[in-house]
Design an enzyme around this catalytic site. Structure first.
Site, PDB file in Angstrom:
ATOM      1  N   ALA A 179       0.837  -1.300   0.142  1.00 35.26           N
ATOM      2  CA  ALA A 179       0.038   0.211  -0.056  1.00 35.26           C
ATOM      3  C   ALA A 179       0.814   1.272  -0.098  1.00 35.26           C
ATOM      4  O   ALA A 179       1.640   1.281   0.717  1.00 35.26           O
ATOM      5  CB  ALA A 179      -0.658  -0.057   1.206  1.00 35.26           C
TER       6      ALA A 179
ATOM      7  N   SER B 281      -3.297  -4.323  -3.003  1.00 36.27           N
ATOM      8  CA  SER B 281      -2.300  -3.883  -2.053  1.00 36.27           C
ATOM      9  C   SER B 281      -2.982  -4.260  -0.741  1.00 36.27           C
ATOM     10  O   SER B 281      -4.081  -4.350  -0.358  1.00 36.27           O
ATOM     11  CB  SER B 281      -2.127  -2.685  -1.964  1.00 36.27           C
ATOM     12  N   CYS B 282      -1.695  -4.708   0.350  1.00 39.29           N
ATOM     13  CA  CYS B 282      -2.060  -5.020   1.633  1.00 39.29           C
ATOM     14  C   CYS B 282      -0.787  -3.983   2.048  1.00 39.29           C
ATOM     15  O   CYS B 282      -0.166  -3.209   1.494  1.00 39.29           O
ATOM     16  CB  CYS B 282      -2.169  -6.315   2.144  1.00 39.29           C
ATOM     17  N   LYS B 283      -0.366  -4.613   3.642  1.00 41.93           N
ATOM     18  CA  LYS B 283       0.616  -3.563   4.120  1.00 41.93           C
ATOM     19  C   LYS B 283       1.926  -3.947   3.257  1.00 41.93           C
ATOM     20  O   LYS B 283       2.722  -2.870   2.826  1.00 41.93           O
ATOM     21  CB  LYS B 283       0.961  -4.217   5.402  1.00 41.93           C
TER      22      LYS B 283
ATOM     23  N   THR C  90      -2.221 -10.168   0.250  1.00 45.58           N
ATOM     24  CA  THR C  90      -2.366  -9.841  -1.313  1.00 45.58           C
ATOM     25  C   THR C  90      -2.223 -11.379  -1.982  1.00 45.58           C
ATOM     26  O   THR C  90      -2.813 -11.470  -2.897  1.00 45.58           O
ATOM     27  CB  THR C  90      -1.228  -8.920  -1.699  1.00 45.58           C
TER      28      THR C  90
END
Length: 878
Positions: free
Chosen positions: A339, A799-801, A807
């Site tokens: 992200a 997105s994730c972190k 993801t």
């Protein structure tokens, strides 16, 4: 880990299917002739007859020594169907295969191959590695022939695949994926191996699967994960552009001349703000120049690195090619990256959305970059015309002293022309609006106790006090409490009337006009226009009128310079100090850089894939391109700040446009996208090879801009989101999704033929209902948004972190859903395919390159809070 080539043989009655697959086993010091990419798949071998039991013999022929090396014998075991048989044969990574090597496959009925006879032999086929690599298709067809080679008794299709290396911790046989393989650059057909693709993708990792459809046929699925040099090239270009932009802004405000104390203090604020950013960006750019030579990838463990804050975390292109029996492959892609957020500055005080809401504006007035450019042009025109007018006025007086009618008329013509240009330039609504803004209380009393960077303390002052509203020192302009908005119109009108009075006087002196009893209508600015033209000299008659003209020009120039200086300074303030402290602006630029790099990668791949689709190309220049960002961030803890960063970064992409250009050459550097423009109006040029560019619609060849329409849908799925939903606040997520739903509907309404897109209206209605529903972890929002995006040929980004774990669950689920919905993947094999992609697919390679471990970072307790379809199989996490 050694690479291996695996031979899978599937046999039906009168239909045998061979698969020979392998993996790259490259070493930089290996001899160049060595065939390092054992990527083969034999399929659809049709002998004249097939027995209930079949064996094959695989031989390797060395064409240099003319020797035949028997590699293996293999029996075909029964598969899931009574008429289907499966087997596997492996070439390990150290096996000597070269371009000139030939592979021979011989098929026998059940029986010992050492006792071959006419009744046990079914046929043989052979092919070379070179033939396979030169094929424009991802496979070649060779004939299965009789022992004398005269008669054709069947067909063998050989596909280019690559098998994953052996591992000690193999899954149990019942979980083993059918035909899991890797692939290489050289194993992809021409379009995938084109200069365009090689320019934007690198370090590819591929897996290939075979899955069964509802009609008992086999899907060939290629999963490809690639890095991209855009991870570094776009941030470096953005940094260079921002450095140049801030350098130019410093030069602009320095050229404004002497300013009154308040405005000079504001100028110092702008200069210090720009100098701070320039210093930081030059340092960052220098570090990136060192790193980008060695890598195209920023790992998740480096996401807090100060010098890498402009580089997207773990940016990859995840692509899937699906080949149905008897048809060409269909590609699906999604861009995965961490992200876009500034992990270096962290999230103690929240993300950009919160930080920008706290900023203090120096003025309620702001001007666009176009208005600032117009102000600079007007200042330049005024600075050029004023001395010309004064010089021609002196020449007019000189001619009048000589009583030279011809020279007098020539000087008058020149003066009239230049003065008319001057008046035309001053008839600018921007000047009038700026003068009104200067005298407005919101400007004159702004920042009444602000301490500027030059140490000046600006106290509040009445709006009628001299110096506060007047920008330039000694310009003679007063700020009156009751400013007359018609004052500017009178200023430039007086210049025109003064010129008319001079023209009338010259005509009178030359005897072309009789003296008029009332000349006040010619010049309300000066009564001298009514003076007699009797016996006094020409110069004495013209001198008062020329002095009046000069005074009127000086007054108009002073007001115009004040107004345009205000516009330029306010424009500089709006793009610097009004955006917040330098650290906040730097954060915004960094987040934007990450989002931009991912978007450009996705757009380029989407464009390359749609070059032969005229409807798609028309949609690009008529409606723009949709960029659908999928977020999996929770609304709890630091991830709230990440989502606030991401929301602003995605929204800033509305200021971006693409244009397609013709590349000079097909060298990779000439095919990389380039960035130009300034903050708020960036343009990305995507070069195409000349022969490809010529096939584009005329609108795109003419440089029509392709606008970007970004939307962000976020649904938290982890244990932190469970805490947020029970004890915290999910309003940020709800607001983001609602706004994006409206923007998505607005974009779809702009499409040339929305009604022609099947079920799009129904999908939008379903999305609207899902967004409005107060359901916990409502991942259906993400599914429907993704379906809408693919319906309208948009760019998909997830997105994730850090784009490793959550993801991976999302993109593998999306791939299997696409296989089920669009390629009739059998429902009973859906879960098997999903587990296979998560246990053995590309995403675990991604995890390993990020953290050095082939395990998703989940615990069993955490996974209990995940939606069921987002849970990995046993053995793949820990």
């Amino acid at each position: 880990m050694e690479a291996q080539v695996e031979l899978n043989l599937v046999l039906k009655h009168h239909h045998c299917t061979f698969q020979l697959v392998g993996q790259t086993h490259t070493h930089t010091h290996t001899h160049t002739q060595s065939y390092l990419s054992h990527s083969l798949s034999l399929s659809e071998c049709r002998p004249v007859s097939a027995a209930a039991g079949v064996q094959i013999q695989v031989c390797v022929i060395d064409t240099h020594t003319h020797t035949v090396r028997k590699h293996c014998y293999c029996k075909l075991d029964k598969g899931p169907d009574e008429s289907v048989f499966v087997t596997s044969v492996c070439f390990h990574g150290d096996y000597p295969l070269y371009h000139q090597t030939r592979i021979k496959v011989t098929v026998y009925r059940t029986g010992e191959p050492t006792t071959h006879n006419a009744t046990s032999f079914l046929g043989f086929a052979s092919f070379s590695i070179r033939d396979l690599l030169r094929s424009k298709e991802p496979h070649i067809s060779v004939s299965l022939r009789t022992v004398d080679g005269m008669n054709e008794v069947g067909e063998v299709k050989v596909s280019r695949l690559q098998m994953e290396g052996e591992s000690d911790d193999k899954p149990p046989p019942e979980h083993k994926c059918p035909a899991l393989c890797d692939s290489l650059h050289s194993s992809i057909h021409d379009r995938e191996n084109s200069p365009m693709m090689r320019a934007v993708l690198c370090a590819q990792v591929c897996k290939v699967y075979r899955f069964q459809t509802e009609d008992q046929r086999w899907l060939l699925v290629r999963e490809q994960l690639s890095e991209t040099p855009l991870s570094f090239s776009l941030p470096k270009q953005l940094l260079s552009v921002l450095i140049q932009e801030h350098t130019n802004r410093i030069q602009e405000v320095r050229e404004l001349g002497d300013l009154s104390p308040h405005w000079d203090g504001l100028r110092h604020d702008v200069i210090n703000h720009c100098n701070h950013l320039i210093g930081c960006y030059q340092e960052t750019l220098a570090e990136l120049d060192k790193l980008s030579v060695l890598s195209c990838f920023k790992s998740s463990s480096s996401k807090s690195d100060r010098h890498l804050q402009f580089v997207p975390t773990n940016l990859h292109s995840q692509r899937m090619e699906v080949t149905n029996p008897g048809s060409s492959g269909v590609w699906y892609e999604v861009i995965t990256f961490g992200a876009p957020a500034d992990h270096h500055q962290a999230f103690k005080h929240g993300g950009l959305k919160r930080l920008l809401s706290k900023r203090c504006r120096h003025s309620s007035v702001s001007y666009s970059e176009d208005e600032s450019s117009r102000a600079r042009e007007l200042l330049g025109s005024v600075a050029q015309l004023q001395p010309l007018i004064f010089g021609l006025a002196e020449e007019l007086l000189s001619a009048s002293l000589e009583v030279n009618a011809a020279r007098l008329q020539q000087a008058l013509d020149g003066l009239s022309e230049q003065t008319e240009q001057f008046v035309h330039a001053l008839k600018e609504e921007l000047v009038k609006r700026a003068l009104l803004a200067i005298h407005s209380p919101s400007v004159t009393n702004a920042n009444s106790s602000h301490v500027h960077s030059n140490g000046l303390l600006c106290e509040s002052s009445p709006s009628g006090q001299d110096g506060q509203a007047s920008l330039c020192v000694n310009d003679g302009v007063r700020c009156d409490a009751a400013y007359d908005e018609e004052e500017w119109d009178r200023a430039w009108a007086n210049v025109a009337k003064s010129l008319n009075c001079i023209v009338a006087m010259v005509d009178r002196l030359q005897g072309r006009e009789e003296p008029s009893g009332d000349t006040s209508s010619h010049n309300t600015a000066s009564p001298s226009c009514s003076s007699s033209s009797s016996s006094s000299s020409w110069q004495e008659q013209l001198l008062p009128l020329v002095v009046t003209l000069r005074d009127c020009v000086r007054e108009a120039v002073a007001k115009a310079r004040d107004a345009m200086t205000f516009v330029i300074l306010q424009g500089a303030v709006a793009l610097t100090v009004d955006l917040g402290p330098a650290q906040v602006v730097q954060r915004r630029h960094a987040v934007f850089s990450q989002a931009l790099s991912a978007l450009v990668c996705g757009f380029v791949l989407k464009l390359y894939g749609g070059l032969e689709d005229p409807d798609f190309l028309q949609q690009l220049y008529s409606a723009g391109v949709l960029a659908q960002f999928e977020g999996l961030l929770s609304t709890y803890g630091d991830e709230v700040g990440m989502l606030e960063d991401m929301e602003v970064g995605v929204a800033d992409l509305t200021k971006v446009a693409f244009t397609v250009t013709e590349a000079k050459t097909e060298e990779p550097d000439d095919l990389l996208p380039t960035l130009s423009g300034t903050w708020g109006s960036f343009v990305i040029e995507v070069p195409l090879p000349p022969e490809t560019f010529r096939l584009l619609p005329q609108e795109l060849k003419d440089g029509r801009l392709i606008r970007v329409h970004p939307v962000l849908f976020n649904i938290g799925i982890n244990q932190q989101q469970s805490l947020a939903e029970r004890f915290g606040d999910s309003s940020l997520q709800e607001r983001v999704n609602q706004l994006s739903c409206e923007r998505l509907k607005d974009y779809c309404n702009k499409l040339p033929d929305m009604a022609g897109i099947q079920s799009l209206s129904d999908l939008l209605s379903s999305l609207d209902r899902c967004v409005e529903a107060k359901k916990r972890k409502n991942v259906e929002v993400l599914w429907i948004a993704a379906m809408v995006c693919r319906k309208v040929n948009g760019v998909r980004l997830t997105s994730c972190k850090s784009a490793k774990d959550r993801t991976a669950m999302s993109v593998t689920l999306e791939q299997c859903v696409l296989l089920r919905e669009r390629h009739t993947l059998s429902q009973q094999h859906f879960s098997t395919a999903l587990d296979c992609m998560r246990r053995d697919g590309c995403r675990l390679d991604n995890v390993q390159k990020n953290v050095g471990n082939r395990k998703f970072a989940f615990s069993s307790v955490q996974l209990l809070t995940f939606p069921k379809l987002y849970r990995p199989p046993d053995g793949s996490y820990g």
